[in-house]
Structure formats: C-alpha cells, structure tokens
Design a protein around this motif. Structure first.
Motif, PDB file in Angstrom:
ATOM      1  N   ASN A  68     -10.995   8.268   0.997  1.00 22.66           N
ATOM      2  CA  ASN A  68     -10.636   7.742   2.316  1.00 22.66           C
ATOM      3  C   ASN A  68     -11.732   8.046   3.334  1.00 22.66           C
ATOM      4  O   ASN A  68     -12.282   9.093   3.349  1.00 22.66           O
ATOM      5  CB  ASN A  68      -9.315   8.363   2.798  1.00 22.66           C
ATOM      6  CG  ASN A  68      -8.145   7.825   1.994  1.00 22.66           C
ATOM      7  OD1 ASN A  68      -8.097   6.637   1.706  1.00 22.66           O
ATOM      8  ND2 ASN A  68      -7.241   8.701   1.605  1.00 22.66           N
TER       9      ASN A  68
ATOM     10  N   VAL B  74      -7.766  -5.245   3.415  1.00 27.67           N
ATOM     11  CA  VAL B  74      -6.448  -5.115   2.794  1.00 27.67           C
ATOM     12  C   VAL B  74      -5.419  -4.434   3.701  1.00 27.67           C
ATOM     13  O   VAL B  74      -4.292  -4.920   3.829  1.00 27.67           O
ATOM     14  CB  VAL B  74      -6.550  -4.422   1.408  1.00 27.67           C
ATOM     15  CG1 VAL B  74      -6.908  -2.955   1.532  1.00 27.67           C
ATOM     16  CG2 VAL B  74      -5.260  -4.592   0.630  1.00 27.67           C
ATOM     17  N   TRP B  75      -5.789  -3.346   4.360  1.00 30.85           N
ATOM     18  CA  TRP B  75      -4.815  -2.627   5.212  1.00 30.85           C
ATOM     19  C   TRP B  75      -4.644  -3.271   6.579  1.00 30.85           C
ATOM     20  O   TRP B  75      -3.506  -3.441   7.032  1.00 30.85           O
ATOM     21  CB  TRP B  75      -5.195  -1.146   5.344  1.00 30.85           C
ATOM     22  CG  TRP B  75      -4.968  -0.390   4.064  1.00 30.85           C
ATOM     23  CD1 TRP B  75      -5.912  -0.017   3.152  1.00 30.85           C
ATOM     24  CD2 TRP B  75      -3.710   0.050   3.520  1.00 30.85           C
ATOM     25  NE1 TRP B  75      -5.316   0.618   2.078  1.00 30.85           N
ATOM     26  CE2 TRP B  75      -3.973   0.676   2.277  1.00 30.85           C
ATOM     27  CE3 TRP B  75      -2.388  -0.043   3.952  1.00 30.85           C
ATOM     28  CZ2 TRP B  75      -2.974   1.220   1.474  1.00 30.85           C
ATOM     29  CZ3 TRP B  75      -1.387   0.505   3.154  1.00 30.85           C
ATOM     30  CH2 TRP B  75      -1.689   1.128   1.929  1.00 30.85           C
ATOM     31  N   PRO B  76      -5.729  -3.669   7.288  1.00 31.55           N
ATOM     32  CA  PRO B  76      -5.499  -4.238   8.625  1.00 31.55           C
ATOM     33  C   PRO B  76      -5.078  -5.709   8.640  1.00 31.55           C
ATOM     34  O   PRO B  76      -4.593  -6.187   9.659  1.00 31.55           O
ATOM     35  CB  PRO B  76      -6.851  -4.069   9.320  1.00 31.55           C
ATOM     36  CG  PRO B  76      -7.842  -3.926   8.248  1.00 31.55           C
ATOM     37  CD  PRO B  76      -7.158  -3.458   7.020  1.00 31.55           C
TER      38      PRO B  76
ATOM     39  N   ILE C  51      -1.740  -6.446   4.515  1.00 28.56           N
ATOM     40  CA  ILE C  51      -0.449  -5.749   4.540  1.00 28.56           C
ATOM     41  C   ILE C  51       0.353  -6.046   5.809  1.00 28.56           C
ATOM     42  O   ILE C  51       1.559  -6.320   5.710  1.00 28.56           O
ATOM     43  CB  ILE C  51      -0.653  -4.239   4.296  1.00 28.56           C
ATOM     44  CG1 ILE C  51      -1.000  -4.051   2.810  1.00 28.56           C
ATOM     45  CG2 ILE C  51       0.570  -3.421   4.686  1.00 28.56           C
ATOM     46  CD1 ILE C  51      -1.317  -2.680   2.376  1.00 28.56           C
TER      47      ILE C  51
ATOM     48  N   ASN D  70       5.457  -7.728  -1.761  1.00 28.70           N
ATOM     49  CA  ASN D  70       5.140  -6.622  -0.851  1.00 28.70           C
ATOM     50  C   ASN D  70       4.992  -5.303  -1.613  1.00 28.70           C
ATOM     51  O   ASN D  70       4.081  -4.514  -1.334  1.00 28.70           O
ATOM     52  CB  ASN D  70       6.225  -6.499   0.219  1.00 28.70           C
ATOM     53  CG  ASN D  70       5.864  -7.211   1.509  1.00 28.70           C
ATOM     54  OD1 ASN D  70       5.061  -6.724   2.282  1.00 28.70           O
ATOM     55  ND2 ASN D  70       6.436  -8.385   1.724  1.00 28.70           N
TER      56      ASN D  70
ATOM     57  N   LEU E 121       1.533  -3.227  -1.865  1.00 27.98           N
ATOM     58  CA  LEU E 121       1.411  -1.840  -1.387  1.00 27.98           C
ATOM     59  C   LEU E 121       0.816  -0.941  -2.472  1.00 27.98           C
ATOM     60  O   LEU E 121       0.002  -0.063  -2.194  1.00 27.98           O
ATOM     61  CB  LEU E 121       2.784  -1.310  -0.975  1.00 27.98           C
ATOM     62  CG  LEU E 121       3.196  -1.557   0.467  1.00 27.98           C
ATOM     63  CD1 LEU E 121       4.580  -0.991   0.719  1.00 27.98           C
ATOM     64  CD2 LEU E 121       2.200  -0.929   1.442  1.00 27.98           C
TER      65      LEU E 121
ATOM     66  N   ALA F 250      -2.941  -1.991  -3.082  1.00 28.67           N
ATOM     67  CA  ALA F 250      -3.845  -1.723  -1.953  1.00 28.67           C
ATOM     68  C   ALA F 250      -4.603  -0.404  -2.170  1.00 28.67           C
ATOM     69  O   ALA F 250      -5.767  -0.275  -1.785  1.00 28.67           O
ATOM     70  CB  ALA F 250      -3.052  -1.675  -0.658  1.00 28.67           C
ATOM     71  N   ARG F 251      -3.929   0.552  -2.814  1.00 29.53           N
ATOM     72  CA  ARG F 251      -4.585   1.836  -3.108  1.00 29.53           C
ATOM     73  C   ARG F 251      -5.756   1.621  -4.067  1.00 29.53           C
ATOM     74  O   ARG F 251      -6.819   2.238  -3.935  1.00 29.53           O
ATOM     75  CB  ARG F 251      -3.583   2.817  -3.722  1.00 29.53           C
ATOM     76  CG  ARG F 251      -2.508   3.264  -2.739  1.00 29.53           C
ATOM     77  CD  ARG F 251      -1.428   4.070  -3.436  1.00 29.53           C
ATOM     78  NE  ARG F 251      -1.962   5.260  -4.090  1.00 29.53           N
ATOM     79  CZ  ARG F 251      -1.728   5.587  -5.362  1.00 29.53           C
ATOM     80  NH1 ARG F 251      -0.999   4.807  -6.122  1.00 29.53           N
ATOM     81  NH2 ARG F 251      -2.239   6.682  -5.879  1.00 29.53           N
TER      82      ARG F 251
ATOM     83  N   THR G 168      -8.641   0.041  -2.190  1.00 35.45           N
ATOM     84  CA  THR G 168      -9.314   1.060  -1.374  1.00 35.45           C
ATOM     85  C   THR G 168     -10.222   1.924  -2.242  1.00 35.45           C
ATOM     86  O   THR G 168     -11.354   2.234  -1.862  1.00 35.45           O
ATOM     87  CB  THR G 168      -8.261   1.949  -0.674  1.00 35.45           C
ATOM     88  OG1 THR G 168      -7.375   1.121   0.053  1.00 35.45           O
ATOM     89  CG2 THR G 168      -8.909   2.933   0.274  1.00 35.45           C
TER      90      THR G 168
END
Lengths: 54, 176
Positions: A54, B56-58, B61, B99, B103, B106-107, B110
């Motif tokens: 992260n 992916v996150w902003p 999701i 969804n 979720l 998405a990990r 990242t």
C-alpha cells in the motif's frame, strides 16, 4: 371474487436460475479451494506470499 | 414507500449514470486486460497495471456501490419492488455478486499494480502480470453487467410467488 392460480415460472427464469447456480458453485469452489483466501495469493506462483503493498 | 414521480425520475437518472459508468469502467479494464495479455512490451504492461491500480478504488468500486444502492432505492421506491418480479431479483443477484467479486479482486489489482511499480521486475513477476487473471475477471464482469443491462431494458415478464400474492391482495382489496 375468484382468485387466480399462481403463474407458472417462465422458461427464461429457469435458464437464468441454472446459470446463477453454476456461477455460484464455481465461485464457492474457487474460494473454498483457496481456504477462503481468494485474493492476491491465488494469482502468485507457488511460494510467493500474498503481500499487499500500500 | 413509493417515491413521487419527480423523485423517481431523479433516482432513475442517478441509477442509470452509476450503472452505465460502471459498465464503461469495466469495458476500459477489459480493453486494458486484452492489451496486457497480447503485448510483448514490458513497459506497456507495467503502465497498464499502474493505471488499473489507480482506477480500481476511486472509480470502479464507488460506481459499483452507487449502482447497487441506487438500484435498491429504485426497486423499493417504485411499483417494481425488490422481490416481486424475477428480472429485478436477477439484477439484484448480479449486482451483489459482481460487487463481492470486485471487492475481492480489487486487492489483487492493487497488489499487481504495486508489483508493476517496482524498479526491477523478475521474469516470474512478469509471468504473473501477463497471466489471464485480469482478462478472466474483466470479461466475466462485462458479461454480468451486459446481462443486467439487457434485463433492465427488456424487463422480461414473470412475477414471483411473493409478487403474485401482493397482486392478489391488491386485487381483493380494490374489488367491488
């Protein structure tokens, strides 16, 4: 007033239900085969841990 | 609780914008994943994963959640209901399932984006980045969202047992 009998389930619903069940079974099988840890580790070569950066 | 016609139209607009936005974002991810699996250029692969990691996150999701929430509002606030019509039930299943998978995946995105950002990249890491995982997930998501879109447009007939009972009780109460 006479109540109508319940309608028959449309054929498209039966087809969609079968597809939905297949998708769910495949998904659950994949998750459970990974001991509930479906995530980065699944996509790594053996021996490489699921380290999140992260 | 039924929404007013004006509020219904506004809620529908928000739902369509969120859902179409989600479909568009998934299409972009699908296109990028095709390039990732096809290109021999390492820098392109790295750039694509970094872009996917940034989006992916902003973007993906929030759009997916917005589609789910506005869909629930739309169903519960109108005559369609959530469990009265089969097409609404299937759309709910598709949305919730997509969804959940998003979720979880998405990990992975990242993680892969972090791997692509590293200065030196091993051949084993490169094999992972070139793998079909992202293409499989994005094409699956695309298929699900296209099915949901088709259900919304065609609204195929079919009332559930619950919907049928509701209809019968309404008919009985409005009878002579």
């Amino acid at each position: 007033m006479t109540l109508q009998p319940p309608p028959r389930t449309p054929i498209w619903v039966k087809i969609f239900a079968v597809i939905a069940v297949v998708i769910l079974v495949v998904f659950l099988a994949m998750v459970l085969s990974d001991n509930g840890k479906h995530g980065p580790g699944r996509h790594m070569p053996h021996g490489v841990g699921p380290i999140l950066s992260n | 609780m039924r929404m007013s016609p004006r509020l219904t139209r506004f809620a529908l607009t928000v739902h369509v914008v969120a859902s179409v936005g989600w479909l568009g974002a998934v299409l972009v991810f699908f296109g990028l994943s095709v390039v990732v699996t096809a290109t021999p250029d390492v820098q392109t692969i790295r750039g694509i994963y970094i872009a996917m990691g940034a989006g992916v996150w902003p973007i993906l999701i929030p759009l997916a959640f917005a589609s789910l929430i506005t869909g629930l509002v739309q169903a519960l606030g109108t005559r369609w209901g959530l469990f009265k019509h089969y097409w609404v039930v299937f759309k709910l299943f598709i949305n919730v399932f997509a969804n959940i998978v998003l979720l979880m995946y998405a990990r992975t995105i990242t993680f892969l984006a972090g791997m692509a950002e590293e200065i030196s990249i091993s051949s084993a890491d490169l094999e992972v980045l070139r793998g079909p995982s992202v293409l499989i997930h994005s094409s699956g998501a695309l298929a699900l969202l296209l099915a949901a879109t088709a259900l919304s447009v065609y609204k195929p007939r079919g009332v559930t047992r619950y919907g049928w009972r509701k209809q019968q009780s309404q008919l009985a109460s409005s009878g002579p």
